[in-house]
Design an enzyme around this catalytic site. Structure first.
Site, PDB file in Angstrom:
ATOM      1  N   ASP A   1      -1.866  10.724  -2.347  1.00  0.00           N
ATOM      2  CA  ASP A   1      -2.137   9.634  -3.298  1.00  0.00           C
ATOM      3  C   ASP A   1      -2.332  10.162  -4.707  1.00  0.00           C
ATOM      4  O   ASP A   1      -2.042   9.475  -5.680  1.00  0.00           O
ATOM      5  CB  ASP A   1      -3.357   8.834  -2.844  1.00  0.00           C
ATOM      6  CG  ASP A   1      -2.960   7.958  -1.668  1.00  0.00           C
ATOM      7  OD1 ASP A   1      -2.948   8.465  -0.525  1.00  0.00           O
ATOM      8  OD2 ASP A   1      -2.585   6.794  -1.905  1.00  0.00           O
TER       9      ASP A   1
ATOM     10  N   GLN B   1      -3.147   2.531  10.004  1.00  0.00           N
ATOM     11  CA  GLN B   1      -1.801   2.608   9.405  1.00  0.00           C
ATOM     12  C   GLN B   1      -0.846   3.411  10.283  1.00  0.00           C
ATOM     13  O   GLN B   1       0.358   3.177  10.269  1.00  0.00           O
ATOM     14  CB  GLN B   1      -1.871   3.254   8.012  1.00  0.00           C
ATOM     15  CG  GLN B   1      -2.479   2.371   6.938  1.00  0.00           C
ATOM     16  CD  GLN B   1      -3.958   2.637   6.760  1.00  0.00           C
ATOM     17  OE1 GLN B   1      -4.646   3.003   7.711  1.00  0.00           O
ATOM     18  NE2 GLN B   1      -4.453   2.453   5.556  1.00  0.00           N
TER      19      GLN B   1
ATOM     20  N   ARG C   1      -6.738  -0.416  -7.535  1.00  0.00           N
ATOM     21  CA  ARG C   1      -7.208   0.647  -6.629  1.00  0.00           C
ATOM     22  C   ARG C   1      -7.242   1.939  -7.458  1.00  0.00           C
ATOM     23  O   ARG C   1      -6.319   2.184  -8.234  1.00  0.00           O
ATOM     24  CB  ARG C   1      -6.276   0.824  -5.407  1.00  0.00           C
ATOM     25  CG  ARG C   1      -6.340  -0.336  -4.415  1.00  0.00           C
ATOM     26  CD  ARG C   1      -5.529  -0.035  -3.158  1.00  0.00           C
ATOM     27  NE  ARG C   1      -6.227   0.862  -2.242  1.00  0.00           N
ATOM     28  CZ  ARG C   1      -5.652   1.445  -1.174  1.00  0.00           C
ATOM     29  NH1 ARG C   1      -4.359   1.228  -0.919  1.00  0.00           N
ATOM     30  NH2 ARG C   1      -6.339   2.232  -0.374  1.00  0.00           N
TER      31      ARG C   1
ATOM     32  N   ASN D   1      -5.449  12.348   0.019  1.00  0.00           N
ATOM     33  CA  ASN D   1      -4.601  11.539   0.912  1.00  0.00           C
ATOM     34  C   ASN D   1      -5.537  10.791   1.872  1.00  0.00           C
ATOM     35  O   ASN D   1      -6.759  10.984   1.856  1.00  0.00           O
ATOM     36  CB  ASN D   1      -3.598  12.428   1.661  1.00  0.00           C
ATOM     37  CG  ASN D   1      -2.560  11.592   2.394  1.00  0.00           C
ATOM     38  OD1 ASN D   1      -1.952  10.705   1.806  1.00  0.00           O
ATOM     39  ND2 ASN D   1      -2.374  11.842   3.678  1.00  0.00           N
ATOM     40  N   LYS D   2      -4.948   9.970   2.694  1.00  0.00           N
ATOM     41  CA  LYS D   2      -5.723   9.133   3.629  1.00  0.00           C
ATOM     42  C   LYS D   2      -6.817   9.937   4.314  1.00  0.00           C
ATOM     43  O   LYS D   2      -6.588  11.066   4.769  1.00  0.00           O
ATOM     44  CB  LYS D   2      -4.762   8.539   4.660  1.00  0.00           C
ATOM     45  CG  LYS D   2      -5.391   7.662   5.720  1.00  0.00           C
ATOM     46  CD  LYS D   2      -6.269   6.549   5.184  1.00  0.00           C
ATOM     47  CE  LYS D   2      -5.577   5.639   4.199  1.00  0.00           C
ATOM     48  NZ  LYS D   2      -6.525   4.780   3.425  1.00  0.00           N
TER      49      LYS D   2
ATOM     50  N   ARG E   1       0.830  -1.198   0.000  1.00  0.00           N
ATOM     51  CA  ARG E   1       0.000   0.000   0.000  1.00  0.00           C
ATOM     52  C   ARG E   1       0.862   1.245   0.000  1.00  0.00           C
ATOM     53  O   ARG E   1       2.092   1.167   0.119  1.00  0.00           O
ATOM     54  CB  ARG E   1      -0.929  -0.003   1.226  1.00  0.00           C
ATOM     55  CG  ARG E   1      -0.174  -0.357   2.520  1.00  0.00           C
ATOM     56  CD  ARG E   1      -0.764   0.156   3.753  1.00  0.00           C
ATOM     57  NE  ARG E   1      -0.707   1.602   3.792  1.00  0.00           N
ATOM     58  CZ  ARG E   1       0.394   2.301   4.080  1.00  0.00           C
ATOM     59  NH1 ARG E   1       1.540   1.718   4.353  1.00  0.00           N
ATOM     60  NH2 ARG E   1       0.353   3.615   4.082  1.00  0.00           N
ATOM     61  N   GLY E   2       0.190   2.416  -0.106  1.00  0.00           N
ATOM     62  CA  GLY E   2       0.912   3.682  -0.151  1.00  0.00           C
ATOM     63  C   GLY E   2       1.274   3.995  -1.598  1.00  0.00           C
ATOM     64  O   GLY E   2       1.732   3.114  -2.335  1.00  0.00           O
ATOM     65  N   ALA E   3       1.072   5.243  -1.993  1.00  0.00           N
ATOM     66  CA  ALA E   3       1.125   5.596  -3.417  1.00  0.00           C
ATOM     67  C   ALA E   3       2.431   5.199  -4.125  1.00  0.00           C
ATOM     68  O   ALA E   3       2.391   4.501  -5.144  1.00  0.00           O
ATOM     69  CB  ALA E   3       0.839   7.087  -3.578  1.00  0.00           C
TER      70      ALA E   3
HETATM   71  O1  MRU Z   1      -4.902   3.231   1.851  1.00  0.00           O
HETATM   72  P1  MRU Z   1      -3.404   3.407   1.940  1.00  0.00           P
HETATM   73  O2  MRU Z   1      -2.814   2.859   3.183  1.00  0.00           O
HETATM   74  O3  MRU Z   1      -2.707   2.898   0.687  1.00  0.00           O
HETATM   75  O4  MRU Z   1      -3.205   4.972   1.966  1.00  0.00           O
HETATM   76  C1  MRU Z   1      -1.913   5.493   1.973  1.00  0.00           C
HETATM   77  C2  MRU Z   1      -1.905   6.968   2.156  1.00  0.00           C
HETATM   78  O5  MRU Z   1      -2.905   7.628   2.165  1.00  0.00           O
HETATM   79  C3  MRU Z   1      -0.576   7.616   2.211  1.00  0.00           C
HETATM   80  O6  MRU Z   1      -0.623   8.747   3.031  1.00  0.00           O
HETATM   81  C4  MRU Z   1      -0.210   8.040   0.788  1.00  0.00           C
HETATM   82  O7  MRU Z   1      -0.228   6.940  -0.099  1.00  0.00           O
HETATM   83  C5  MRU Z   1       1.077   8.685   0.736  1.00  0.00           C
HETATM   84  S1  MRU Z   1       2.350   7.523   1.041  1.00  0.00           S
HETATM   85  C6  MRU Z   1       3.684   8.259   0.543  1.00  0.00           C
END
Ligand code: MRU
Length: 371
Positions: A258, A217, A102, A268-269, A68-70
């Site tokens: 993201d 997270q 996603r 973002n999250k 996960r994470g962009a």
């Molecule tokens: O749903 P996730 O855990 O993939 O979400 C991740 C986030 O929102 C992070 O803050 C985002 O991807 C930036 S990570 C560098």
């Protein structure tokens, strides 16, 4: 309020010389190529890898947030196409399915596209050379991996310099949301990499870590990374951020992204947008840290960003245990969108955009195109 020395004394003990986290790695062992993923759903309790020998396993891991994470999704997408090529599967089908796994993080589709284009370019130059095309696809994924690591390091430098300007003197008390460290990147991450740089420079007074409901997270992953690095951190429930800011305990809010639209609107999250509103109310800088690959010039503004909606059970549960009555419905967007007017700066590996507006974003996109 405790002074810097006292905060340091209260820091969790550092564990020296832990190996760097490897959230994803390519395995070329004789059993056939595979992509190994550190299963982030099991952290911090267990460090166990998922072995992906095919794209369906990888897509499942992406959708369950095991990976996960962009930026890391971009790498997973690129290596996923390489896996399909190496295993003799349809690269076109794999690319299409991975890109759709996603919807919000633009890096996923971008990573897939980069690897797919390398595959197609090789076949156009040498029709029928499937082994060569497979090698070119893997090389493209590895190049993206290296670039992402380099971008992390540059963002950490730019971000720390920005913090020193925004909050001169004293140590930094930083509030962060979700997880943005080595677990989401080929390097040390985005927002958390800036906090880590501040820590290494002896400038981090406290890292405030939002637990980040519903999937935790922050509590599970950011706290795990902060503890490994010996950073002075404290967890808070997401809804405690308001009183923390009101008490003057936060010098800057740092988050990742993201997808950043052409006007600077940032997905973002979920929970990032309320933090931006709170930060503005309390006169605290709200800073987004993301590689330029997260900026999508084809998404005009925040309204055009597709926000992933996730299953109700994630909200009805806490850490996998049902807490709401059976059949409870829920609103569960994975992300929210912060408008550019609430963002003090966007830090990328190319430099810092501030103020965040169409002019600054256009300049950043032009820099990305020319490099
Ligand atoms: O749903 P996730 O855990 O993939 O979400 C991740 C986030 O929102 C992070 O803050 C985002 O991807 C930036 S990570 C560098």
């Amino acid at each position: 309020m405790a002074d810097l020395a006292a905060d340091r004394a209260a820091a969790p003990a550092s564990i020296p010389a832990l190996p760097p986290l490897r959230p994803l790695r390519w395995d070329d062992s004789p059993g056939g190529p595979a992509l190994l993923l550190l299963d982030q759903t099991r952290l911090p309790a267990e460090e166990r890898e998922i072995v992906c020998t095919g794209v369906p396993t990888l897509i499942d891991a992406i959708q369950r947030l095991a990976v996960r994470g962009a930026p890391l999704l971009g790498l997973a997408g690129a290596y996923g196409v390489a896996l399909a090529a190496a295993r003799g599967c349809s690269v076109g089908d794999a690319a299409e399915q991975l890109a759709r796994a996603r919807p919000t993080a633009v890096n996923l589709a971008l990573g897939v596209r980069r690897a797919y284009d390398a595959h197609q370019a090789h076949l156009a130059a040498k029709p029928g050379d499937l082994d060569g095309a497979s090698a070119a696809t893997l090389a493209a994924a590895r190049a993206l991996h290296r670039e992402d690591a380099a971008a992390s390091a540059a963002m950490a430098d730019h971000g720390l310099a920005l913090l020193e300007r925004l909050v001169p003197g004293g140590g930094h008390r930083l509030l962060t949301h979700c997880n943005t460290g080595a677990l989401v990147s080929g390097g040390e991450g985005t927002a958390l990499a800036v906090a880590l740089a501040a820590h290494r420079a002896g400038r981090l007074r406290r890292l405030w870590v939002d637990e980040t409901r519903p999937l935790l997270q922050g509590a599970r992953l950011t706290a795990y990374e902060a503890a490994r690095a010996g950073m002075p951190y404290s967890l808070l429930a997401d809804n405690a951020a308001g009183s923390l800011l009101a008490a003057g305990q936060v010098d800057a809010v740092l988050v990742g992204a993201d997808r950043i639209a052409a006007d600077g609107s940032t997905a973002n999250k979920v929970g990032s947008y309320p933090l931006a509103v709170l930060a503005r109310h309390h006169g605290v800088p709200f800073v987004v840290v993301a590689p330029s690959t997260t900026v999508d010039p084809d998404t005009a503004d925040g309204e055009a960003i597709v926000v992933e909606q996730r299953a109700a059970h994630e909200v009805a549960e806490f850490a996998g245990v049902q807490v709401a009555p059976p059949g409870a419905t829920a609103y569960n967007p994975a992300f929210d969108v912060t408008p550019p007017g609430l963002i003090s700066a966007i830090v990328t590996e190319k430099g810092v955009v501030s103020p965040v507006d169409v002019t600054g974003m256009t300049r950043l996109c032009a820099m990305s195109r020319s490099s």
